[in-house]
Design a protein around this motif. Structure first.
Motif, mmCIF file in Angstrom:
data_model
loop_
_atom_site.group_PDB
_atom_site.id
_atom_site.type_symbol
_atom_site.label_atom_id
_atom_site.label_comp_id
_atom_site.label_asym_id
_atom_site.label_seq_id
_atom_site.Cartn_x
_atom_site.Cartn_y
_atom_site.Cartn_z
ATOM 1 N N TRP A 158 -12.089 57.941 56.076
ATOM 2 C CA TRP A 158 -10.999 57.169 56.683
ATOM 3 C C TRP A 158 -11.210 55.678 56.444
ATOM 4 O O TRP A 158 -12.322 55.224 56.218
ATOM 5 N N GLU A 184 -7.115 54.432 52.541
ATOM 6 C CA GLU A 184 -5.855 55.184 52.544
ATOM 7 C C GLU A 184 -4.841 54.552 51.596
ATOM 8 O O GLU A 184 -4.130 55.245 50.866
ATOM 9 N N ARG A 216 -5.749 55.380 48.065
ATOM 10 C CA ARG A 216 -5.414 56.760 47.691
ATOM 11 C C ARG A 216 -3.941 56.925 47.348
ATOM 12 O O ARG A 216 -3.565 57.823 46.618
ATOM 13 N N ARG A 217 -3.094 56.071 47.938
ATOM 14 C CA ARG A 217 -1.653 56.195 47.702
ATOM 15 C C ARG A 217 -1.124 55.186 46.679
ATOM 16 O O ARG A 217 0.066 55.182 46.367
#
Ligand SMILES: [Fe+2]
Length: 193
Positions: free
Chosen positions: A56, A61, A64-65
């Motif tokens: 996390w 995050e 990752r996107r």
């Protein structure tokens, strides 16, 4: 530098079997991806990279996107760019299609079948690994594109690309897509490799 959505409104009234209403809605979705790509890059710049890990972390995050936003924008750009019924495959491209798929009809059959078995994208590539043309499917913008590939043709097979005109008839839409390929663009991408 910020990414800018290109204006593809010149396609309106030019396509066979793909309505202007659908295209305009699709342009809006594409512009949304470009806006989110810019937001993503801004957010990555100002987010603390410290304490990231696999489980996390805000920066983790976003990272990752990141390719979702990027490919969401640029796969759409490549798709709209290769629309407008124009030209035919160059002799050099015909040769590669024949070497890779057998003949043009087999290539189109492969393209359609690949489009029917994805919920997302189909890309036609020339592979730097074996020098042949390939079709690959992406189920999400950032999932499914092998490395060492140069993209020469993109088919958007997401429901938003056809449902307004074709309902659930993805095959009917793919047939229309094939009629609307701008081979001059595909030839240009191919000859630049
Ligand atoms: Fe799309």
């Amino acid at each position: 530098m910020a990414h800018e959505a290109r204006d593809f409104s010149y396609l309106l009234g030019k396509l066979e079997g793909i309505s202007d209403k659908l295209l305009e809605a699709h342009f809006g979705l594409y512009k949304g991806y470009v806006a989110r790509l810019n937001l993503m890059e801004e957010e990555l710049q100002k987010t603390d990279k410290g304490h990231t890990n696999y489980s996390w972390g805000h920066w983790s995050e976003l990272k990752r996107r990141e390719a979702v936003a990027f490919n969401g924008a640029y796969l759409h750009e490549l798709y709209f760019e290769n629309l407008t019924p124009k030209g035919e495959p160059s002799p050099e491209l015909v040769q590669d299609i024949n070497d890779s798929f057998g003949n043009h009809d087999e290539f189109l059959k492969d393209l359609k079948s690949t489009g029917l078995c994805t919920i997302g994208w189909v890309v036609v590539t020339k592979s730097r690994a074996d020098g042949k043309l390939h079709t690959y499917l992406l189920t999400e913008h950032h999932v499914g594109l092998p490395v060492l590939q140069d993209i020469i043709l993109v088919l958007d097979s997401f429901e938003h690309a056809f449902a307004m005109d074709y309902g659930t008839d993805r095959g009917g839409y793919i047939d229309a897509f094939v009629k609307n390929i701008d081979w001059e663009v595909v030839n240009r991408r191919f000859s630049a490799l």
